[in-house]
Design a protein around this motif. Structure first.
Motif, PDB file in Angstrom:
ATOM      1  N   ILE A  55       5.516  -8.095   1.276  1.00 17.43           N
ATOM      2  CA  ILE A  55       6.168  -8.009  -0.039  1.00 17.43           C
ATOM      3  C   ILE A  55       7.426  -8.874  -0.094  1.00 17.43           C
ATOM      4  O   ILE A  55       7.647  -9.619  -1.053  1.00 17.43           O
ATOM      5  CB  ILE A  55       6.506  -6.541  -0.376  1.00 17.43           C
ATOM      6  CG1 ILE A  55       5.215  -5.740  -0.585  1.00 17.43           C
ATOM      7  CG2 ILE A  55       7.389  -6.462  -1.621  1.00 17.43           C
ATOM      8  CD1 ILE A  55       5.424  -4.254  -0.717  1.00 17.43           C
ATOM      9  N   ASN A  56       8.231  -8.814   0.959  1.00 14.64           N
ATOM     10  CA  ASN A  56       9.503  -9.552   0.965  1.00 14.64           C
ATOM     11  C   ASN A  56       9.321 -11.059   1.109  1.00 14.64           C
ATOM     12  O   ASN A  56       9.965 -11.846   0.415  1.00 14.64           O
ATOM     13  CB  ASN A  56      10.402  -9.031   2.091  1.00 14.64           C
ATOM     14  CG  ASN A  56      10.836  -7.595   1.860  1.00 14.64           C
ATOM     15  OD1 ASN A  56      10.904  -7.132   0.730  1.00 14.64           O
ATOM     16  ND2 ASN A  56      11.119  -6.876   2.946  1.00 14.64           N
ATOM     17  N   LYS A  59       7.303 -12.973  -1.803  1.00 19.15           N
ATOM     18  CA  LYS A  59       8.046 -12.997  -3.067  1.00 19.15           C
ATOM     19  C   LYS A  59       7.165 -12.602  -4.250  1.00 19.15           C
ATOM     20  O   LYS A  59       7.306 -13.120  -5.366  1.00 19.15           O
ATOM     21  CB  LYS A  59       8.663 -14.376  -3.301  1.00 19.15           C
ATOM     22  CG  LYS A  59       9.679 -14.760  -2.238  1.00 19.15           C
ATOM     23  CD  LYS A  59      10.272 -16.135  -2.479  1.00 19.15           C
ATOM     24  CE  LYS A  59      11.277 -16.492  -1.385  1.00 19.15           C
ATOM     25  NZ  LYS A  59      11.868 -17.834  -1.554  1.00 19.15           N
ATOM     26  N   ASP A  61       5.888  -9.349  -6.520  1.00 18.98           N
ATOM     27  CA  ASP A  61       6.220  -7.963  -6.853  1.00 18.98           C
ATOM     28  C   ASP A  61       5.075  -7.064  -6.423  1.00 18.98           C
ATOM     29  O   ASP A  61       3.901  -7.387  -6.637  1.00 18.98           O
ATOM     30  CB  ASP A  61       6.441  -7.844  -8.362  1.00 18.98           C
ATOM     31  CG  ASP A  61       7.098  -6.515  -8.721  1.00 18.98           C
ATOM     32  OD1 ASP A  61       6.463  -5.473  -8.487  1.00 18.98           O
ATOM     33  OD2 ASP A  61       8.235  -6.525  -9.225  1.00 18.98           O
ATOM     34  N   LYS A  62       5.396  -5.935  -5.833  1.00 21.57           N
ATOM     35  CA  LYS A  62       4.338  -5.051  -5.335  1.00 21.57           C
ATOM     36  C   LYS A  62       3.450  -4.523  -6.461  1.00 21.57           C
ATOM     37  O   LYS A  62       2.302  -4.145  -6.229  1.00 21.57           O
ATOM     38  CB  LYS A  62       4.938  -3.895  -4.532  1.00 21.57           C
ATOM     39  CG  LYS A  62       5.713  -2.868  -5.314  1.00 21.57           C
ATOM     40  CD  LYS A  62       6.198  -1.769  -4.370  1.00 21.57           C
ATOM     41  CE  LYS A  62       6.878  -0.631  -5.116  1.00 21.57           C
ATOM     42  NZ  LYS A  62       7.310   0.442  -4.179  1.00 21.57           N
ATOM     43  N   CYS A  63       3.956  -4.556  -7.689  1.00 15.98           N
ATOM     44  CA  CYS A  63       3.148  -4.135  -8.832  1.00 15.98           C
ATOM     45  C   CYS A  63       1.993  -5.106  -9.102  1.00 15.98           C
ATOM     46  O   CYS A  63       1.019  -4.765  -9.783  1.00 15.98           O
ATOM     47  CB  CYS A  63       4.013  -4.024 -10.090  1.00 15.98           C
ATOM     48  SG  CYS A  63       5.270  -2.727  -9.977  1.00 15.98           S
ATOM     49  N   ASP A  64       2.120  -6.333  -8.567  1.00 19.25           N
ATOM     50  CA  ASP A  64       1.083  -7.334  -8.763  1.00 19.25           C
ATOM     51  C   ASP A  64      -0.030  -7.240  -7.724  1.00 19.25           C
ATOM     52  O   ASP A  64      -1.001  -7.991  -7.775  1.00 19.25           O
ATOM     53  CB  ASP A  64       1.688  -8.747  -8.718  1.00 19.25           C
ATOM     54  CG  ASP A  64       2.576  -9.013  -9.934  1.00 19.25           C
ATOM     55  OD1 ASP A  64       2.281  -8.450 -11.003  1.00 19.25           O
ATOM     56  OD2 ASP A  64       3.555  -9.765  -9.799  1.00 19.25           O
TER      57      ASP A  64
END
Length: 301
Positions: A55-56, A59, A61-64
């Motif tokens: 996730i970091n 880059k 978004d975890k929602c994606d």
């Protein structure tokens, strides 16, 4: 949208983020996530660490991340182990949609690109798995203390046994004898007993590394090493030949994964000869981590 595939095996844990076209966005490797090696807390730490880096560093978004496909070693037929692993995974991926399978199922999905067929996995251990629609069936995978025929451990044991017979004179000395003598700097053949029992304490992974001796000797035309590969191929083919009895197709795709197959034609040629004529041996399309992503993608359809 993006899909994350996780291959949690006994040697390493691979996290790979892909898009809808299975193009790799970011990938990270961590150590083993097998609970028998690191415990259930260790599994949680490895999964959490890998997820956070994905996730970091990607880059994104975890929602994606639409779905996550996870394959874990040890997520098999023992109910209490399955339930414990499910609890760990549920804690780590509570904010995501995910599908949890064992590491062999994702290996099959990757090797055959989600299609029906059979995959043989021969690394330190060995197992075969078939897929017909949504139905999976396994053969082998009993572990090194019971079976794992045709695996690197099994081949390593055969190599050590062959060395002892060549040292005694029960078999003619070949390259196997010479390679092990040099590799371990044995001044006395019987020093091998101390090395196996005391230095490496009959460790499964250390024994499996002797399979490389089989490869080196077979490349030199060693008849005993070549025979070991033939025997290994026969054992692996028996796993497949049993599983294909459930198929109605005239042609059945069979693929393969695992370190033993790095020996190339030395293992693949005799394997082809031993397989049922309905079987077509195909090069694996994707690795297991991508296979996990394929399962995630299919679950989103």
């Amino acid at each position: 949208m993006y899909y994350l595939g996780i291959d949690g095996g006994g040697t390493k844990t691979q996290f790979t983020l892909v898009n809808e076209k299975l193009e790799v966005i970011y990938s990270v490797k961590r150590g083993t996530s097998h609970f028998k090696q690191v415990g259930f807390n260790g599994v949680k730490e490895v999964l959490q660490d890998g997820l956070e880096e994905i996730i970091n560093k990607s880059k994104i978004d975890k929602c994606d991340i639409a779905w996550i496909g996870i394959g874990l070693a040890g997520y098999g037929n023992i109910q209490k182990d399955r339930e414990a692993l499910l609890k760990v995974v549920d804690r780590v991926f509570k904010d995501f949609k995910y599908i949890l399978r064992n590491d062999v199922e994702i290996a099959l999905a990757g090797a055959l690109n989600g299609e029906d067929g059979v995959v043989i996995v021969s690394g330190t251990g060995s197992i075969a798995l078939s897929k017909i629609g949504d139905k999976y069936k396994r053969c082998g995978g009993w572990g090194y203390s019971i079976g794992d025929e045709g695996s690197a451990y099994w081949i390593g044991k055969k190599i050590i046994e062959t060395f002892s017979k060549e040292a005694d004179g029960r078999l003619e000395k070949t390259h196997i004898y010479e390679i092990i003598k040099e590799m371990l700097a044995l001044s006395n053949d019987y020093d091998l007993i101390r090395y196996i029992n005391e230095d490496i304490k009959s460790d499964r992974l250390e024994i499996a590394r002797f399979s490389k001796v089989c490869f080196e000797a077979a490349k030199l035309g060693d008849k005993n090493a070549i025979e070991i590969f033939k025997s290994a191929s026969k054992e692996l083919s028996e796993l497949v030949n049993l599983l294909i009895k459930d198929f109605e197709d005239d042609i059945i795709k069979v693929s393969y994964l695992g370190g033993v197959f790095k020996s190339g034609e030395l293992i693949l040629n005799p394997l082809i000869e031993s397989l049922n004529k309905k079987c077509v041996l195909v090069t694996p399309r994707y690795t297991a981590d991508i296979g996990a992503a394929i399962l995630a993608l299919k679950n989103d359809e």
